[in-house]
Design a protein around this motif. Structure first.
Motif, PDB file in Angstrom:
ATOM      1  N   THR A  46       0.824  -1.208   0.000  1.00  0.00           N
ATOM      2  CA  THR A  46       0.000   0.000   0.000  1.00  0.00           C
ATOM      3  C   THR A  46       0.858   1.258   0.000  1.00  0.00           C
ATOM      4  O   THR A  46       0.406   2.323  -0.413  1.00  0.00           O
ATOM      5  CB  THR A  46      -0.941   0.043   1.215  1.00  0.00           C
ATOM      6  OG1 THR A  46      -0.166   0.017   2.410  1.00  0.00           O
ATOM      7  CG2 THR A  46      -1.888  -1.144   1.211  1.00  0.00           C
ATOM      8  N   ALA A  47       2.086   1.163   0.483  1.00  0.00           N
ATOM      9  CA  ALA A  47       3.023   2.285   0.448  1.00  0.00           C
ATOM     10  C   ALA A  47       4.067   2.005  -0.635  1.00  0.00           C
ATOM     11  O   ALA A  47       3.833   1.225  -1.555  1.00  0.00           O
ATOM     12  CB  ALA A  47       3.662   2.478   1.824  1.00  0.00           C
ATOM     13  N   ASP A  48       5.239   2.634  -0.532  1.00  0.00           N
ATOM     14  CA  ASP A  48       6.289   2.433  -1.529  1.00  0.00           C
ATOM     15  C   ASP A  48       6.749   0.979  -1.538  1.00  0.00           C
ATOM     16  O   ASP A  48       6.735   0.298  -0.508  1.00  0.00           O
ATOM     17  CB  ASP A  48       7.484   3.337  -1.214  1.00  0.00           C
ATOM     18  CG  ASP A  48       7.136   4.814  -1.334  1.00  0.00           C
ATOM     19  OD1 ASP A  48       6.179   5.135  -2.072  1.00  0.00           O
ATOM     20  OD2 ASP A  48       7.807   5.632  -0.681  1.00  0.00           O
ATOM     21  N   GLY A  49       7.200   0.529  -2.693  1.00  0.00           N
ATOM     22  CA  GLY A  49       7.705  -0.833  -2.785  1.00  0.00           C
ATOM     23  C   GLY A  49       8.987  -1.008  -2.000  1.00  0.00           C
ATOM     24  O   GLY A  49       9.115  -1.902  -1.163  1.00  0.00           O
ATOM     25  N   VAL A  50       9.964  -0.127  -2.243  1.00  0.00           N
ATOM     26  CA  VAL A  50      11.251  -0.163  -1.555  1.00  0.00           C
ATOM     27  C   VAL A  50      11.566   1.244  -1.076  1.00  0.00           C
ATOM     28  O   VAL A  50      11.468   2.201  -1.844  1.00  0.00           O
ATOM     29  CB  VAL A  50      12.375  -0.673  -2.485  1.00  0.00           C
ATOM     30  CG1 VAL A  50      13.721  -0.610  -1.785  1.00  0.00           C
ATOM     31  CG2 VAL A  50      12.079  -2.094  -2.961  1.00  0.00           C
ATOM     32  N   THR A  51      11.955   1.373   0.195  1.00  0.00           N
ATOM     33  CA  THR A  51      12.263   2.674   0.777  1.00  0.00           C
ATOM     34  C   THR A  51      13.658   2.643   1.390  1.00  0.00           C
ATOM     35  O   THR A  51      13.967   1.748   2.183  1.00  0.00           O
ATOM     36  CB  THR A  51      11.245   3.038   1.871  1.00  0.00           C
ATOM     37  OG1 THR A  51       9.937   3.025   1.326  1.00  0.00           O
ATOM     38  CG2 THR A  51      11.531   4.422   2.427  1.00  0.00           C
ATOM     39  N   LEU A  52      14.486   3.625   1.047  1.00  0.00           N
ATOM     40  CA  LEU A  52      15.807   3.787   1.648  1.00  0.00           C
ATOM     41  C   LEU A  52      15.907   5.185   2.241  1.00  0.00           C
ATOM     42  O   LEU A  52      15.464   6.163   1.615  1.00  0.00           O
ATOM     43  CB  LEU A  52      16.922   3.613   0.617  1.00  0.00           C
ATOM     44  CG  LEU A  52      17.283   2.190   0.176  1.00  0.00           C
ATOM     45  CD1 LEU A  52      16.243   1.650  -0.787  1.00  0.00           C
ATOM     46  CD2 LEU A  52      18.656   2.178  -0.479  1.00  0.00           C
ATOM     47  N   ASP A  53      16.519   5.281   3.421  1.00  0.00           N
ATOM     48  CA  ASP A  53      16.628   6.579   4.067  1.00  0.00           C
ATOM     49  C   ASP A  53      17.863   6.604   4.953  1.00  0.00           C
ATOM     50  O   ASP A  53      18.225   5.590   5.565  1.00  0.00           O
ATOM     51  CB  ASP A  53      15.372   6.854   4.907  1.00  0.00           C
ATOM     52  CG  ASP A  53      15.154   8.331   5.153  1.00  0.00           C
ATOM     53  OD1 ASP A  53      16.054   9.130   4.848  1.00  0.00           O
ATOM     54  OD2 ASP A  53      14.084   8.696   5.664  1.00  0.00           O
TER      55      ASP A  53
END
Length: 813
Positions: free
Chosen positions: A235-242
């Protein structure tokens, strides 16, 4: 189920010392057992909190999986502190503050263990523990599925997290697990979450799906490496980097993502190899902030379901694409903000509905040996400070090959533009640029079109078979008092169009055709991610349509009955006023400026275009063309630039209609020192000073436009009336599909009309609903599914080639 007995097979150093005992409780059996002993648990429910201190095997009976339940009322059901083996047990926990299965030490093996719990974590591995976990499942609708923390590690093979209230797999505190062929789904947090310095996750052949959050989340200096993995249906981003995260994706597939497929920021680094990204609602790759970087090699990004660029690079970030394919997207690559950079090598950008490459706000793009095909605009360098290089690229089947505007200064070297509908290269509004050894063939308009005296440089360029001429230098050509383009050693296959001016060392190339003004179908800058159109000034040789003919086209539009009545009423007032003047009578003053309100896809731009044509046919406007702009076209970055941009837009619309989409963005609620107010003030003054030269239409969502007009009385007083565009109903959407079918020589088969009505009734009508666009997209999807079905037939009949059936309808979004 009552508690059973526990059989312990004691094993000494010699097989002759084996003996067996039975115990009434697990605790007693564990107390009696020694290293190497096997504890076989009889079926039953055991309300005990177990701790394994020795190297034993604890297992359920053979042939009865799940018959042994370890289910204490609180605390940790099973704690492992040795290299034991645990097999064929069903563990249930109820303590929200404790895990169901805790591994603290050793290298135990956990095999075929099922955990159904409402605990803080289904499985928790910590400290120096390095378990091997095989074919285990975790169902934990109250906490984390699998947590590996505080330096823990281990290997998880063919395991499954079937539900988690938080992350499916959480790695933190320097932990370093490996997942092999695992499945994680129905988690309410991230599917895989890796956070903290020295934390690392390796996943091979895994699948992450049905996640109510991000599929993979790597943050705070953590690292991860995924190979041959699938991430989909989040439902949100597929892959998240931070925050300094590092991730490598190799041979992975990311798809069916309603938001960004991959989003990274704050100095994160992503490497993608042979990875596909498809069916994403926002950006395929979204890259933000200085120090953030994406390196993609042999990747494919395609089949966008939204209206956003496939690759978005901003705020000083960097993206490198090598041997990649980007196709079937609204826009391929957007690079914006000073310090942002994109390097694209040996890649294909095809089937792009708007702009393949857009560079703005001081960003840089370098494209080497790339192929751009079937796009509205090949590359657009938009404004001052924006630039870069296109080297050895081919651009085929676009409206316009390369656009340079508003002070941008790229270098275009050895590039070929084939069959553009409007122009190969178009430079305006103080655009610059160096065009070296470039070639344009088969243009429907000009080869090179340079207007407004732009100081571009053309060297050793060549044009062939350009319908309107090889070179057009409007408002200042080569050699005119230092202004205009510099043209050297350029040639054309139109010998009549060649002229050698003085001095002799500079070869100017021109055509005899005169400029008709702005180039047609040049998309304008963007506020979010949807390009606008600047409609061409009508060809003076083409006879203008009568008002009756234009009104006939308006009447042919589906729905919009109240809109049609409003436009007819205005047309009647203007026509009668004109006749009264001809009769020597006073004519009532009719304010022609309008407010259009309504949702996207309801035909506002189309009606605005027709309205301009009607006014031109009545002699109210000189040309009747449409210039569509938005906030980004009017509002500058520093004091004074906004007034210049607004004046330029107004001048382009002189004699026609200036259509300002999402006009409320000029006056945001939290405006502060926003320059939008300067654009409004400039516009109001221009409307007053040139009241007969331009008709202005402001448009946007109903509620936002009401607020905009209420806080800007100077603007509100200039508009005669508001025209409201209602959402299309299911019947009207069906009619649009029917029109599309007829236009493209398809027919609706038996039952298809009824199925479409049900489809359009059930389709969500939220903010993303596109009205007429949704109907057209539905038709396109039906045609695609029809093609997939009919392609399997050896010799399809005419009916089979034309009839669309209910089975061709796409799935509801």
């Amino acid at each position: 189920m009552a508690q059973g007995t526990v059989q312990v097979t004691h094993t000494g150093t010699s097989r002759w010392r084996r003996r067996t005992g039975e115990y009434a409780s697990l605790a007693a059996a564990l107390e009696a057992a020694g290293d190497g002993d096997v504890l076989t648990v009889a079926p039953g429910t055991y309300r005990e909190n177990l701790v394994l201190h020795r190297v034993v095997t604890l297992r359920g009976p053979e042939g009865s999986p799940g018959s042994v339940r370890i289910a204490p009322v609180d605390g940790v059901p099973l704690t492992v502190r040795a290299s034991a083996v645990v097999q064929d047990l069903h563990i249930e926990g109820q303590d929200a503050a404790a895990p169901a299965l805790l591994v603290e030490e050793g290298a135990p093996e956990l095999v075929d263990v099922r955990i159904t719990t409402r605990s803080a974590a289904g499985i928790e591995v910590r400290g120096g523990a390095r378990p091997t976990v095989r074919r285990c499942t975790v169902d934990n609708p109250a906490g984390v599925g699998i947590a590996v923390v505080d330096g823990g590690g281990g290997v998880f093979e063919e395991c499954e997290v079937v539900a988690a209230a938080q992350s499916g797999v959480a790695v933190r505190g320097g932990a370093r697990p490996r997942l092999e062929h695992c499945r994680v789904h129905h988690a309410s947090g991230a599917g895989l979450s890796v956070t903290g310095e020295n934390s690392s996750l390796e996943a091979v052949g895994c699948e992450v799906y049905e996640i109510r959050g991000s599929g993979v989340q790597v943050t705070a200096r953590a690292t991860a490496h995924l190979t041959d993995c699938d991430v989909h249906r989040t439902t949100a981003d597929g892959v998240t980097l931070d925050t300094d995260a590092v991730l490598t994706l190799a041979d992975c597939r990311i798809h069916d993502i309603p938001e960004n497929a991959v989003d990274l920021r704050s100095r994160s680094v992503l490497t993608l190899t042979r990875t596909s990204v498809r069916q994403f609602g926002r950006n395929g790759l979204s890259v933000w902030d200085p120090g953030t970087r994406v390196d993609a090699n042999q990747c494919e990004i395609f089949d966008s379901t939204g209206d956003y660029p496939a690759v978005w690079v901003s705020d000083g970030a960097t993206a490198v694409l090598e041997s990649c394919r980007v196709h079937d997207v609204p826009d391929a690559l957007f690079v914006l903000d000073r310090g942002s950079r994109a390097d694209v090598v040996d890649s294909d950008l095809t089937q792009v509905r708007n702009t393949a490459v857009s560079v703005s706000d001081g960003a840089t793009a370098q494209l080497d040996d790339c192929r751009i095909r079937d796009a509205a605009t090949g590359a657009w360098f938009r404004d001052h400070g924006s630039g870069g290089t296109l080297s050895g690229c081919t651009i085929d089947g676009t409206q316009t090959g390369v656009i340079v505007t508003k002070g941008a200064d790229p270098t275009i070297d050895r590039c070929t533009v084939t069959s553009p509908a409007e122009a190969g290269f178009y430079v305006s509004a103080d655009g610059r640029g160096s065009f070296l050894n470039c070639r344009v063939t088969g243009s429907g308009g000009y080869g090179f079109h340079v207007i407004d005296g732009c100081r571009a440089t053309l060297r050793k360029c060549r044009t062939e078979r350009c319908a309107r001429g090889g070179y057009e230098f409007a408002d200042g050509g080569p050699g005119t008092s230092g202004d205009g383009p510099v043209v050297e050693d350029c040639t054309s296959d139109e010998s009549a169009g060649l002229r050698l001016p003085e001095p002799p060392q500079e070869t100017a190339v021109q055509t005899t055709a005169m400029s008709s003004g702005l180039l047609g179908a040049i998309p304008g800058q963007r506020t979010t991610e949807q390009d606008h159109l600047v409609t061409a000034v009508p060809d003076p040789e083409k006879p203008a349509r009568t008002s009756a003919a234009v009104l006939g086209e308006l009447d042919a539009l589906v729905g919009l009955e109240s809109v049609k009545r409003e436009v007819r009423a205005l047309t009647d007032m203007i026509e009668v006023g004109r006749r009264r003047q001809q009769a020597g009578l006073k004519a009532a003053s009719v304010r022609r400026h309008l407010v259009f309100t309504g949702s996207p896809g309801t035909g506002k731009t189309t009606v605005a275009r027709l309205y301009g044509e009607i006014l031109a046919s009545l002699g109210v406007l000189e040309k009747g063309h449409l210039v569509e702009v938005s906030r980004v076209d009017l509002v500058g970055e520093h004091i004074g630039s906004t007034a210049i941009r607004t004046q330029e837009a107004f001048e382009r619309a002189r004699g026609g209609v200036l259509f300002i989409d999402e006009a409320y963005a000029l006056s945001p609620e939290d405006s502060g020192r926003d320059f939008g107010r300067e654009a409004i003030d400039t516009l109001v003054k221009l409307m007053e000073d040139h009241r007969d030269a331009v008709v202005v239409i402001v448009a946007g969502y109903t509620a936002e436009m009401e607020r905009f007009l209420s806080v800007n009385p100077g603007v509100a007083s200039r508009f005669s009336r508001t025209v409201r565009f209602g959402d299309y109903g299911p019947d009207e959407l069906l009619r649009i599909v029917e029109q599309q079918s007829e236009e493209h020589e398809y027919r609706l088969g038996p039952g298809t009309g009824e199925a479409l009505l049900k489809y359009f009734t059930a389709i969500p009508k939220g903010p993303a609903f596109g009205n007429g666009r949704t109907a057209r997209q539905t038709f396109e999807a039906m045609v695609e599914r029809h093609a997939g079905r009919v392609a399997q037939l050896a010799e399809p009949s005419t009916d089979e080639l034309t009839l669309l059936y209910p089975e061709d309808l796409p799935e509801l979004p």
